[in-house]
Design a protein around this motif. Structure first.
Motif, PDB file in Angstrom:
ATOM      1  N   GLU A  46      -8.096  -0.068   0.079  1.00 19.44           N
ATOM      2  CA  GLU A  46      -7.506  -1.409   0.028  1.00 19.44           C
ATOM      3  C   GLU A  46      -8.493  -2.413  -0.560  1.00 19.44           C
ATOM      4  N   ARG A  47      -9.726  -2.346  -0.126  1.00 24.18           N
ATOM      5  CA  ARG A  47     -10.738  -3.260  -0.641  1.00 24.18           C
ATOM      6  C   ARG A  47     -10.985  -3.038  -2.128  1.00 24.18           C
ATOM      7  N   TYR A  49      -8.908  -1.744  -4.402  1.00 22.85           N
ATOM      8  CA  TYR A  49      -7.758  -2.188  -5.191  1.00 22.85           C
ATOM      9  C   TYR A  49      -7.680  -3.716  -5.238  1.00 22.85           C
ATOM     10  N   ARG A  50      -8.026  -4.353  -4.128  1.00 24.48           N
ATOM     11  CA  ARG A  50      -7.975  -5.815  -4.079  1.00 24.48           C
ATOM     12  C   ARG A  50      -9.012  -6.411  -5.029  1.00 24.48           C
ATOM     13  N   GLU A  51     -10.223  -5.870  -4.987  1.00 25.53           N
ATOM     14  CA  GLU A  51     -11.297  -6.385  -5.844  1.00 25.53           C
ATOM     15  C   GLU A  51     -11.003  -6.149  -7.319  1.00 25.53           C
ATOM     16  N   ARG A  57      -1.292  -2.372  -4.170  1.00 27.24           N
ATOM     17  CA  ARG A  57      -2.411  -2.056  -3.294  1.00 27.24           C
ATOM     18  C   ARG A  57      -1.882  -1.746  -1.905  1.00 27.24           C
ATOM     19  N   LEU A  59      -1.541  -1.940   2.133  1.00 29.20           N
ATOM     20  CA  LEU A  59      -1.753  -2.878   3.234  1.00 29.20           C
ATOM     21  C   LEU A  59      -1.840  -2.040   4.501  1.00 29.20           C
ATOM     22  N   ASN A  70       0.932  -6.998  -5.592  1.00 29.39           N
ATOM     23  CA  ASN A  70      -0.075  -8.051  -5.579  1.00 29.39           C
ATOM     24  C   ASN A  70       0.633  -9.412  -5.568  1.00 29.39           C
TER      25      ASN A  70
END
Length: 199
Positions: A46-47, A49-51, A57, A59, A70
């Motif tokens: 998750e981190r 994909y978020r970055e 992504r 959850l 997103n």
């Protein structure tokens, strides 16, 4: 491709096909990993994909994982699909939901003691939306139902757990200060819930 990236791809594929939230225990079973290790892997994914600003992504909540879009690209999705506007949640329902989230488990009487008005409709609608659920009964006269939030509530508000809720004390103190400055009567923070048998 590294082994870690391959695991990410496998998880992404499973979550995409499933659509609905998938229990972390099931992901661990398929990957043949201990649940703790699978949860750590999902958190890393998750981190990552978020970055990277990925369009999709995962959850991760307390018990499930789901692939979501997103939020930065929500306008693109709306323009493409032009979905019908879903019924908005009323102010009374939001207030009721906030009380349940911060004070759970609570009865209808507890909610009414805070809001000062009856709440049958709001509670019923929130149950229909799957945002709250009966979690038990209070061991008192009438055995009133106790309500708490659901995993869907976490997903709806983009939360991983209830620990990510904004600090209640800070907001309640600000609200109390605003009430005092306007001369409004404020209920004490330790007010006892109404005692009603039909709650």
């Amino acid at each position: 491709m590294t082994e870690r990236e391959r695991l990410y791809d496998r998880i992404e594929c499973m979550l995409f096909v499933a659509g609905d939230p998938v229990p972390v225990t099931e992901i661990a079973r398929v990957l043949e990993l201990p649940e703790k290790e699978a949860r750590a892997l999902l958190t890393e994914m998750e981190r990552s994909y978020r970055e990277a600003g990925r369009g999709l992504r995962p959850l991760i909540t307390e018990g499930t994982a789901q692939l979501i879009s997103n939020p930065d690209y929500v306008r693109d999705i709306e323009e493409l699909l032009q979905p019908e506007r879903t019924r908005s949640v009323s102010q009374s329902m939001l207030e009721t939901l906030a009380i349940v989230a911060y004070r759970q488990p609570v009865t209808r009487a507890d909610i009414e003691a805070v809001r000062g008005v009856r709440c049958e409709y709001a509670v019923t609608q929130l149950q229909k939306l799957g945002l709250i659920v009966q979690v038990g009964r209070r061991d008192t006269v009438g055995k009133p139902a106790l309500f708490g939030t659901t995993d869907r509530f976490l997903r709806q508000f983009g939360l991983h757990s209830l620990e990510e809720l904004p600090e209640f004390l800070r907001f309640s103190q600000a609200e109390q200060s605003a009430g005092e400055s306007s001369g409004a009567d404020a209920a004490p923070s330790d007010a006892q819930p109404l005692q009603t048998e039909n709650s």
